[in-house]
Write a protein that holds these residues in place. Structure first.
Motif, PDB file in Angstrom:
ATOM      1  N   ALA A 176       0.838  -1.208   0.000  1.00 34.30           N
ATOM      2  CA  ALA A 176       0.000   0.000   0.000  1.00 34.30           C
ATOM      3  C   ALA A 176       0.870   1.255   0.000  1.00 34.30           C
ATOM      4  O   ALA A 176       0.504   2.277  -0.591  1.00 34.30           O
ATOM      5  N   LEU A 177       2.021   1.131   0.657  1.00 33.36           N
ATOM      6  CA  LEU A 177       2.925   2.289   0.722  1.00 33.36           C
ATOM      7  C   LEU A 177       3.548   2.605  -0.635  1.00 33.36           C
ATOM      8  O   LEU A 177       3.835   3.757  -0.940  1.00 33.36           O
ATOM      9  N   VAL A 178       3.778   1.549  -1.432  1.00 33.14           N
ATOM     10  CA  VAL A 178       4.485   1.768  -2.704  1.00 33.14           C
ATOM     11  C   VAL A 178       3.527   1.802  -3.896  1.00 33.14           C
ATOM     12  O   VAL A 178       3.970   1.812  -5.036  1.00 33.14           O
ATOM     13  N   SER A 179       2.225   1.777  -3.645  1.00 28.99           N
ATOM     14  CA  SER A 179       1.278   1.793  -4.776  1.00 28.99           C
ATOM     15  C   SER A 179       0.323   2.983  -4.628  1.00 28.99           C
ATOM     16  O   SER A 179       0.307   3.668  -3.600  1.00 28.99           O
ATOM     17  N   ASP A 180      -0.471   3.177  -5.657  1.00 28.80           N
ATOM     18  CA  ASP A 180      -1.430   4.284  -5.660  1.00 28.80           C
ATOM     19  C   ASP A 180      -2.764   3.763  -5.102  1.00 28.80           C
ATOM     20  O   ASP A 180      -3.621   3.277  -5.844  1.00 28.80           O
ATOM     21  N   VAL A 181      -2.914   3.855  -3.770  1.00 30.75           N
ATOM     22  CA  VAL A 181      -4.083   3.276  -3.099  1.00 30.75           C
ATOM     23  C   VAL A 181      -5.367   4.013  -3.511  1.00 30.75           C
ATOM     24  O   VAL A 181      -6.424   3.398  -3.712  1.00 30.75           O
ATOM     25  N   GLY A 182      -5.280   5.333  -3.662  1.00 28.27           N
ATOM     26  CA  GLY A 182      -6.461   6.124  -4.031  1.00 28.27           C
ATOM     27  C   GLY A 182      -7.029   5.665  -5.363  1.00 28.27           C
ATOM     28  O   GLY A 182      -8.250   5.449  -5.492  1.00 28.27           O
ATOM     29  N   SER A 183      -6.145   5.467  -6.318  1.00 27.55           N
ATOM     30  CA  SER A 183      -6.588   5.012  -7.638  1.00 27.55           C
ATOM     31  C   SER A 183      -7.213   3.624  -7.549  1.00 27.55           C
ATOM     32  O   SER A 183      -8.224   3.338  -8.184  1.00 27.55           O
ATOM     33  N   MET A 184      -6.603   2.780  -6.733  1.00 25.10           N
ATOM     34  CA  MET A 184      -7.129   1.415  -6.581  1.00 25.10           C
ATOM     35  C   MET A 184      -8.540   1.450  -5.985  1.00 25.10           C
ATOM     36  O   MET A 184      -9.456   0.787  -6.480  1.00 25.10           O
ATOM     37  N   LEU A 185      -8.715   2.249  -4.932  1.00 31.96           N
ATOM     38  CA  LEU A 185     -10.033   2.334  -4.284  1.00 31.96           C
ATOM     39  C   LEU A 185     -11.067   2.905  -5.243  1.00 31.96           C
ATOM     40  O   LEU A 185     -12.217   2.441  -5.297  1.00 31.96           O
ATOM     41  N   HIS A 186     -10.648   3.906  -6.031  1.00 31.75           N
ATOM     42  CA  HIS A 186     -11.536   4.526  -7.007  1.00 31.75           C
ATOM     43  C   HIS A 186     -12.011   3.472  -8.014  1.00 31.75           C
ATOM     44  O   HIS A 186     -13.196   3.380  -8.359  1.00 31.75           O
ATOM     45  N   ARG A 187     -11.073   2.640  -8.444  1.00 30.23           N
ATOM     46  CA  ARG A 187     -11.381   1.600  -9.439  1.00 30.23           C
ATOM     47  C   ARG A 187     -12.280   0.510  -8.826  1.00 30.23           C
ATOM     48  O   ARG A 187     -13.260   0.082  -9.425  1.00 30.23           O
ATOM     49  N   LEU A 188     -11.944   0.089  -7.617  1.00 33.96           N
ATOM     50  CA  LEU A 188     -12.694  -1.008  -6.994  1.00 33.96           C
ATOM     51  C   LEU A 188     -14.131  -0.614  -6.680  1.00 33.96           C
ATOM     52  O   LEU A 188     -15.046  -1.444  -6.743  1.00 33.96           O
ATOM     53  N   THR A 189     -14.336   0.666  -6.343  1.00 30.58           N
ATOM     54  CA  THR A 189     -15.693   1.080  -5.974  1.00 30.58           C
ATOM     55  C   THR A 189     -16.531   1.474  -7.192  1.00 30.58           C
ATOM     56  O   THR A 189     -17.722   1.757  -7.066  1.00 30.58           O
ATOM     57  N   ALA A 190     -15.912   1.457  -8.384  1.00 32.36           N
ATOM     58  CA  ALA A 190     -16.648   1.858  -9.586  1.00 32.36           C
ATOM     59  C   ALA A 190     -17.642   0.796 -10.044  1.00 32.36           C
ATOM     60  O   ALA A 190     -18.648   1.107 -10.672  1.00 32.36           O
ATOM     61  N   ALA A 191     -17.354  -0.454  -9.753  1.00 27.02           N
ATOM     62  CA  ALA A 191     -18.269  -1.529 -10.173  1.00 27.02           C
ATOM     63  C   ALA A 191     -18.388  -2.528  -9.035  1.00 27.02           C
ATOM     64  O   ALA A 191     -17.369  -2.912  -8.446  1.00 27.02           O
ATOM     65  N   PRO A 192     -19.638  -2.920  -8.727  1.00 23.66           N
ATOM     66  CA  PRO A 192     -19.814  -3.817  -7.565  1.00 23.66           C
ATOM     67  C   PRO A 192     -19.073  -5.135  -7.713  1.00 23.66           C
ATOM     68  O   PRO A 192     -18.584  -5.686  -6.722  1.00 23.66           O
ATOM     69  N   ASP A 193     -18.988  -5.658  -8.957  1.00 24.52           N
ATOM     70  CA  ASP A 193     -18.322  -6.961  -9.095  1.00 24.52           C
ATOM     71  C   ASP A 193     -16.846  -6.887  -8.705  1.00 24.52           C
ATOM     72  O   ASP A 193     -16.257  -7.874  -8.258  1.00 24.52           O
ATOM     73  N   MET A 194     -16.234  -5.686  -8.870  1.00 21.59           N
ATOM     74  CA  MET A 194     -14.811  -5.545  -8.541  1.00 21.59           C
ATOM     75  C   MET A 194     -14.577  -5.687  -7.043  1.00 21.59           C
ATOM     76  O   MET A 194     -13.749  -6.476  -6.597  1.00 21.59           O
ATOM     77  N   TRP A 195     -15.333  -4.885  -6.269  1.00 23.77           N
ATOM     78  CA  TRP A 195     -15.057  -4.952  -4.825  1.00 23.77           C
ATOM     79  C   TRP A 195     -15.591  -6.241  -4.213  1.00 23.77           C
ATOM     80  O   TRP A 195     -15.042  -6.757  -3.230  1.00 23.77           O
ATOM     81  N   LEU A 196     -16.655  -6.813  -4.842  1.00 22.87           N
ATOM     82  CA  LEU A 196     -17.143  -8.099  -4.323  1.00 22.87           C
ATOM     83  C   LEU A 196     -16.126  -9.217  -4.601  1.00 22.87           C
ATOM     84  O   LEU A 196     -15.933 -10.109  -3.769  1.00 22.87           O
TER      85      LEU A 196
END
Lengths: 196, 219
Positions: free
Chosen positions: B45-65
């Motif tokens: 998490a420290l070496v990656s773009d967590v904000g972008s990941m969260l943005h992507r995961l919350t964009a579609a329910p199948d992703m975060w599920l």
């Protein structure tokens, strides 16, 4: 402790014994293993292990208990831990039995009809019968053919010896042998056709 | 077998007796293994773009599920692997990760059918998919090795089941952590390669773990 102890008491004693064994108490360990034998045997029987293999399951389980003794948690009951190991070893035994059964087939007919590598008594008797029958048929041949067949074929003498013995020429002996064998073949074929 | 009488065998075993350190509890071992996974995820998490990941995961329910499914599979499969490695524990522990596994597989598959291109993502190419495979394998191998080392303190009576669960836990952890570095849309070929990598890890665990566990644990 006897087999008649009430189960709760037995459970408590075994759990305490195994906890002591984990600390290196050999006497407690010996007591626990002795007590385990009847429980393992009963578990193996309940799993359907043959009576002849119960001892093997008991010994395999005792060895497994020894190897796995660090995994026993004294805060938990001992008997489920023991029975799980005994059940597993009983299943291993049943699987081994099944594998053994698949590899080795029982075929009584093949065993009975398997040829003996050395000629047996029956073979020798049949050979003598054949020889006796052949001699009888040879006796029915004319004199000249009978002499040629007997000396040259059955007794395996040379042409020169036979010629000296019988006073016949080598050419005459060859002709008589040829005719005699042809006659024998015809007679024996008739004999076997009659029998067959 | 039966070289000795029971009496002789018991005497030999008693003579061979040495004090042993009780195996740690299954829950403690599962907790330690999961703590390592959490530590790795914190580092990533420290070496990656967590904000972008969260943005992507919350964009579609199948992703975060799907991520929820893989995370739960990691936790439950690890618990189940350690529980089944202790004699006397209920073998039905092996079923524990199945619901989470179904969620993970189900929603990962649904992702391929979705038309929507997720924000900050592009469809995965074969080259990117191969990077994912190497990530999954690269992370699964040390996590599997750690689990096998920890399982050597136990005595799995069903080594194949324990190894299968351990392999699932390691592969699910790697697949979950891959999301830190997966800024592209999942395609069928990408998912298939993920599945192959996971299958490879689970299969290797089954092959290797049996011989790596305590001697005599498996037959």
């Amino acid at each position: 402790m006897s087999e008649d102890d009430i189960p709760d008491d037995r459970e408590a004693r075994l759990a305490a014994g195994m906890a002591a064994a984990q600390q290196g108490d050999a006497d407690a360990y010996r007591f626990v293993l002795h007590q385990c034998v009847s429980i393992i045997a009963a578990t193996a029987r309940a799993r359907g292990v043959d009576a002849g293999r119960i001892d093997d399951v008991v010994q395999e389980t005792l060895i497994t208990i020894h190897r796995a003794r660090a995994t026993y948690d004294p805060a938990r009951p001992f008997l489920p831990w023991l029975r799980a190991i005994a059940s597993r070893r009983a299943i291993d035994s049943l699987r081994g039995q099944e594998r053994h059964g698949r590899r080795e087939v029982h075929d009584a007919f093949a065993y009975d009809t398997h040829a003996d590598p050395a000629p047996g008594v029956v073979h020798e008797l049949e050979r003598r019968d054949d020889l006796r029958h052949l001699s009888a048929v040879v006796e029915t041949l004319p004199e000249s053919q009978r002499q040629a067949v007997r000396h040259l074929a059955l007794e395996e003498r040379s042409l020169g010896e036979t010629a000296a013995l019988t006073g016949r020429s080598k050419i005459a002996l060859k002709v008589n042998l040829h005719r005699g064998i042809r006659a024998l073949r015809a007679k024996l074929a008739g004999t076997y056709d009659d029998h067959g | 077998m039966a070289e000795w009488s029971e009496e002789q065998l018991i005497d030999r075993l008693a003579a061979d007796l040495k004090p042993v350190r009780k195996s740690p509890s299954a829950s403690l071992m599962a907790g330690l293994w999961l703590a390592v996974v959490v530590a790795i995820s914190l580092f990533l998490a420290l070496v990656s773009d967590v904000g972008s990941m969260l943005h992507r995961l919350t964009a579609a329910p199948d992703m975060w599920l799907a991520v929820l499914g893989s995370s739960l599979t990691t936790i439950l499969a690890a618990i189940a692997a350690f529980q089944t490695s202790i004699p006397g524990r209920n073998p039905y522990w092996g079923l524990l990760p199945l619901p989470a596994l179904a969620i993970w597989i189900g929603f990962s598959g649904l992702g391929c059918l979705r038309d929507l291109i997720l924000p900050d993502s592009e469809p995965a190419t074969i080259r990117l998919s191969m990077d994912c495979v190497f990530f999954i394998l690269g992370l699964s191998v040390p996590l599997s090795a750690l689990m096998i080392i920890m399982l050597r303190r136990t005595f799995p009576l069903r080594p194949n089941l324990t190894a299968l669960l351990g392999g699932i836990a390691a592969a699910a952890a790697a697949a979950t952590l891959l999301n830190f570095f997966h800024p592209f849309n999942v395609t069928a070929s990408d998912l298939l390669l993920h599945a192959l990598a996971i299958g490879l890890i689970v299969g290797c665990n089954r092959l290797l773990a049996k011989s790596a566990y305590a001697p005599g644990s498996g037959r």
